[in-house]
Design an enzyme around this catalytic site. Structure first.
Site, PDB file in Angstrom:
ATOM      1  N   GLU A 156      31.664  41.395  29.589  1.00 16.02           N
ATOM      2  CA  GLU A 156      32.195  40.367  28.677  1.00 16.02           C
ATOM      3  C   GLU A 156      31.427  40.220  27.361  1.00 16.02           C
ATOM      4  O   GLU A 156      30.981  39.131  27.020  1.00 16.02           O
ATOM      5  CB  GLU A 156      32.241  39.029  29.414  1.00 16.02           C
ATOM      6  CG  GLU A 156      33.025  39.102  30.718  1.00 16.02           C
ATOM      7  CD  GLU A 156      33.085  37.771  31.472  1.00 16.02           C
ATOM      8  OE1 GLU A 156      32.368  36.829  31.095  1.00 16.02           O
ATOM      9  OE2 GLU A 156      33.869  37.688  32.431  1.00 16.02           O
ATOM     10  N   GLU A 261      38.809  42.907  39.055  1.00 19.09           N
ATOM     11  CA  GLU A 261      38.695  41.531  39.570  1.00 19.09           C
ATOM     12  C   GLU A 261      40.091  40.934  39.743  1.00 19.09           C
ATOM     13  O   GLU A 261      40.351  39.786  39.380  1.00 19.09           O
ATOM     14  CB  GLU A 261      37.856  40.672  38.614  1.00 19.09           C
ATOM     15  CG  GLU A 261      36.483  41.246  38.321  1.00 19.09           C
ATOM     16  CD  GLU A 261      35.561  40.322  37.528  1.00 19.09           C
ATOM     17  OE1 GLU A 261      35.868  39.121  37.379  1.00 19.09           O
ATOM     18  OE2 GLU A 261      34.520  40.806  37.056  1.00 19.09           O
TER      19      GLU A 261
HETATM   20  C1  GLA Z   1      33.972  36.823  35.757  1.00 26.24           C
HETATM   21  C2  GLA Z   1      32.802  37.607  36.320  1.00 26.24           C
HETATM   22  C3  GLA Z   1      32.783  37.573  37.809  1.00 26.24           C
HETATM   23  C4  GLA Z   1      33.078  36.201  38.362  1.00 26.24           C
HETATM   24  C5  GLA Z   1      34.375  35.717  37.815  1.00 26.24           C
HETATM   25  C6  GLA Z   1      34.717  34.372  38.377  1.00 26.24           C
HETATM   26  O1  GLA Z   1      35.133  37.501  35.746  1.00 26.24           O
HETATM   27  O2  GLA Z   1      32.784  38.936  35.901  1.00 26.24           O
HETATM   28  O3  GLA Z   1      31.526  37.959  38.245  1.00 26.24           O
HETATM   29  O4  GLA Z   1      32.051  35.319  38.040  1.00 26.24           O
HETATM   30  O5  GLA Z   1      34.219  35.627  36.429  1.00 26.24           O
HETATM   31  O6  GLA Z   1      34.350  34.166  39.678  1.00 26.24           O
END
Ligand code: GLA
Length: 372
Positions: A156, A261
């Site tokens: 990020e 994710e």
């Molecule tokens: C982001 C992070 C993850 C996690 C999510 C929410 O996407 O990369 O590690 O913390 O947020 O759980």
């Protein structure tokens, strides 16, 4: 016995050994296409939730740790490492022959303040912070060298408009903090795959910034193996066309694409933008938590259709994609029950609160079968 009847009896015997209603598995259905992973909390890899651990073993062939490898968990104080939970995570993956992911090395969140300070509360210098980044990466990647196969090196780094986020990493070190993190990780384990991981790259401005960033890194010889699209999606965002072209554009740079994710938020929007920024907080209004008694059939179907459409795109790009990882195992443990508003009842994954497959699970399996 004739040849034909011998062959027939073998076939019948094989059939009898395979239960007619054997539960299909994600890892089985996608075996020829890409890995299927799940992000795990300790109840799974410590096996305190035995049924949950069995579900993970049966369904997934890759794992990511939700938290235990993040800086704040594994390296809470300058000289203090907390390797125990991460060791258990890695051992679980090894016992079950899974592709083990490390998440994540350099992020602005879940990183203690001391990392960015000089010991007296003043900002660290570029040299101090680079040294700290180097030592952290060597300690953590080094410990699991040859055992963790792929690392989210930087998480990020971009703003929604595609510019670089003014994180302490960027402010103190400068733009090259990303290249440096990859360089150190590569030195610490030359065989590990290294990834850049990000949310909302499906939005045009952020995607442009992301493509530019990766293009520059590759031109400098930085070993980026893949971009991770986090895939924190909603029923109505992003469009499948946007997912499709995002995968295509990153793949065209000569790298792989992982979905890292994945989940699909089914609840009413409570923030203006579709954001997975973990700092976003919202008040859940009276109508923001409508399914506390269960997800009604129509919404269950909508979720299944959404997953079918998303996996249709992923399968179309099977040459680009090496892994699709869900952020969690069952709806019960999903972060989306508490994000961006706390205390809601969400249904973002393929397994319900009891660990039973949902219609969305069947839709995903059907998408894999249709692709054969
Ligand atoms: C982001 C992070 C993850 C996690 C999510 C929410 O996407 O990369 O590690 O913390 O947020 O759980």
């Amino acid at each position: 016995m004739s040849r034909q009847s011998f062959a027939l009896s073998i076939l019948v015997a094989a059939r009898l050994c395979t239960p007619l209603h054997a539960q299909p598995t994600l890892q089985g259905a996608f075996h020829d296409f890409f890995r299927i992973g799940a992000a795990l909390s300790p109840v799974y890899f410590n096996e305190t939730d035995a049924a949950g651990a069995a579900l993970v073993r049966a369904q997934f062939d890759s794992i990511t740790p939700e938290n235990v490898l993040k800086w704040a968990s594994i390296h809470p104080t300058p000289d203090g490492f907390n390797f125990g939970p991460a060791d258990h995570y890695v051992e679980f993956g090894e016992r079950n022959h899974m592709f083990i992911i490390g998440h994540c090395l350099v992020w602005h969140s879940q990183t203690p303040n001391w990392v960015f300070e000089d010991g007296k509360g003043n900002p660290a210098t570029r040299e101090e912070l680079l040294r700290r980044m180097h030592d952290h990466i060597f300690a953590v990647v080094g410990r699991y060298r040859g055992r963790i196969s792929g690392w989210d090196v930087v998480n990020e780094a971009l703003n929604d408009d595609g510019t670089l986020r003014q994180s302490p990493w960027r402010l103190i070190i400068g733009e090259d903090f990303i290249a440096k993190a990859f360089e150190y990780a590569h030195e610490a384990d030359p065989k590990a795959e290294l990834y850049y991981n990000e949310y909302s790259l499906e939005n045009e401005a952020k995607r442009k910034g992301g493509v530019e960033l990766i293009r520059k890194l590759l031109a400098q010889g930085v070993p980026v193996a893949a971009v991770g699209l986090q895939g924190h999606y909603h029923l109505d965002w992003p469009s499948v066309e946007a997912v499709d072209s995002t995968i295509a554009q990153f793949h065209a740079l000569g790298i792989k694409v992982n979905i890292t994710e994945l989940d699909v938020d089914v609840l009413p929007h409570v923030t203006q933008s579709h954001t997975a920024d973990v700092s976003a907080k919202a008040e859940g209004g009276a109508n923001s938590n409508p399914y506390t008694a269960g997800l009604p059939g129509a919404q269950q179907q909508e979720l299944a259709d959404r997953y079918a459409a998303l996996f249709g795109v992923f399968l179309k790009h099977r040459d680009a994609i090496t892994r699709v990882t869900f952020w969690g195992v069952t709806d019960k443990g999903s972060w989306l029950n508490n994000f961006p508003a706390r205390g809601r009842t969400n249904y973002p994954l393929l397994f319900d609160r009891e660990g039973k497959p949902k219609p969305a699970f069947d839709a995903v399996i059907a998408a894999a079968r249709a692709a054969r």
